[in-house]
Design a protein around this motif. Structure first.
Motif, PDB file in Angstrom:
ATOM      1  N   UNK A   1      13.058  10.557  14.207  1.00  0.00           N
ATOM      2  CA  UNK A   1      11.606  10.362  14.016  1.00  0.00           C
ATOM      3  C   UNK A   1      11.403  10.087  12.360  1.00  0.00           C
ATOM      4  N   UNK A   2      10.588   9.193  12.127  1.00  0.00           N
ATOM      5  CA  UNK A   2       9.952   8.915  10.867  1.00  0.00           C
ATOM      6  C   UNK A   2       8.573   8.945  10.832  1.00  0.00           C
ATOM      7  N   UNK A   3       7.937   9.431   9.852  1.00  0.00           N
ATOM      8  CA  UNK A   3       6.497   9.497   9.672  1.00  0.00           C
ATOM      9  C   UNK A   3       6.022   8.960   8.638  1.00  0.00           C
ATOM     10  N   UNK A   4       5.271   7.892   8.598  1.00  0.00           N
ATOM     11  CA  UNK A   4       4.776   7.181   7.431  1.00  0.00           C
ATOM     12  C   UNK A   4       3.487   7.447   6.896  1.00  0.00           C
ATOM     13  N   UNK A   5       3.050   7.470   5.719  1.00  0.00           N
ATOM     14  CA  UNK A   5       1.674   7.889   5.205  1.00  0.00           C
ATOM     15  C   UNK A   5       1.341   6.810   4.112  1.00  0.00           C
ATOM     16  N   UNK A   6       0.587   5.778   4.444  1.00  0.00           N
ATOM     17  CA  UNK A   6       0.212   4.885   3.203  1.00  0.00           C
ATOM     18  C   UNK A   6      -0.879   5.434   2.489  1.00  0.00           C
ATOM     19  N   UNK A   7      -1.093   4.851   1.334  1.00  0.00           N
ATOM     20  CA  UNK A   7      -2.164   5.262   0.187  1.00  0.00           C
ATOM     21  C   UNK A   7      -2.182   4.095  -0.748  1.00  0.00           C
ATOM     22  N   UNK A  22       3.756   3.743   0.670  1.00  0.00           N
ATOM     23  CA  UNK A  22       4.002   4.291   1.992  1.00  0.00           C
ATOM     24  C   UNK A  22       5.047   5.380   1.679  1.00  0.00           C
ATOM     25  N   UNK A  23       4.847   6.358   2.146  1.00  0.00           N
ATOM     26  CA  UNK A  23       5.863   7.481   1.991  1.00  0.00           C
ATOM     27  C   UNK A  23       6.291   7.848   3.166  1.00  0.00           C
ATOM     28  N   UNK A  24       7.411   8.068   3.389  1.00  0.00           N
ATOM     29  CA  UNK A  24       8.392   8.210   4.490  1.00  0.00           C
ATOM     30  C   UNK A  24       8.869   9.634   4.622  1.00  0.00           C
ATOM     31  N   UNK A  25       8.699  10.286   5.643  1.00  0.00           N
ATOM     32  CA  UNK A  25       9.361  11.533   6.052  1.00  0.00           C
ATOM     33  C   UNK A  25      10.994  11.389   6.202  1.00  0.00           C
ATOM     34  N   UNK A  26      11.612  12.339   6.238  1.00  0.00           N
ATOM     35  CA  UNK A  26      13.066  12.273   6.713  1.00  0.00           C
ATOM     36  C   UNK A  26      13.918  12.018   5.819  1.00  0.00           C
ATOM     37  N   UNK A  27      15.416  12.050   6.051  1.00  0.00           N
ATOM     38  CA  UNK A  27      16.376  11.890   5.418  1.00  0.00           C
ATOM     39  C   UNK A  27      17.188  10.516   5.417  1.00  0.00           C
TER      40      UNK A  27
END
Length: 124
Positions: A1-7, A22-27
């Motif tokens: 699962x990857x979560x993406x957050x734009x700013x 765009x910051x992504x969660x996870x390794x």
């Protein structure tokens, strides 16, 4: 699962610049090719730029070529879109997306994960 957050979106005058992140969660960010898309009111979502997992393969839509630059930092798990010489027709909601492939295409349906979008408005 990857979560993406734009700013980084906002209101800017024509000719100005913005830098989207765009910051992504996870390794496993480096396992994903990334793309930036945009959607203007009443229009289809369109590909703006894509970048491969390593960053060595990059695509730009003709409408932004020479003005936008996509890049990624696999240590910071972030993909960027530097937008220069902005035009009113660049006004849209901008989305980043991830696909677990080496190279990303322009078809939005091939992407596995999407961010929530960030509004970019360019005034004339």
């Amino acid at each position: 699962q990857v979560q993406l957050v734009e700013s980084g979106g906002g209101l800017v005058q024509a000719g100005g610049s913005l830098r989207l992140s765009c910051a992504a969660s996870g390794r496993t960010f480096s396992s994903y090719a990334m793309g930036w898309f945009r959607q203007a009111p009443g229009k289809e979502r369109e590909s703006v730029a894509t970048i491969s997992r390593s960053g060595g393969n990059i695509y730009y839509a003709d409408s932004v070529k020479g003005r936008f630059t996509i890049s990624r930092d696999n240590v910071k798990n972030t993909v960027y879109l530097q937008m220069n010489s902005l035009k009113p027709e660049d006004t849209a909601v901008y989305y980043c997306a991830a696909v677990r492939m080496g190279v990303a295409g322009t078809d939005r349906y091939e992407y596995d994960y999407w961010g929530q979008g960030t509004q970019v408005t360019v005034s004339s």
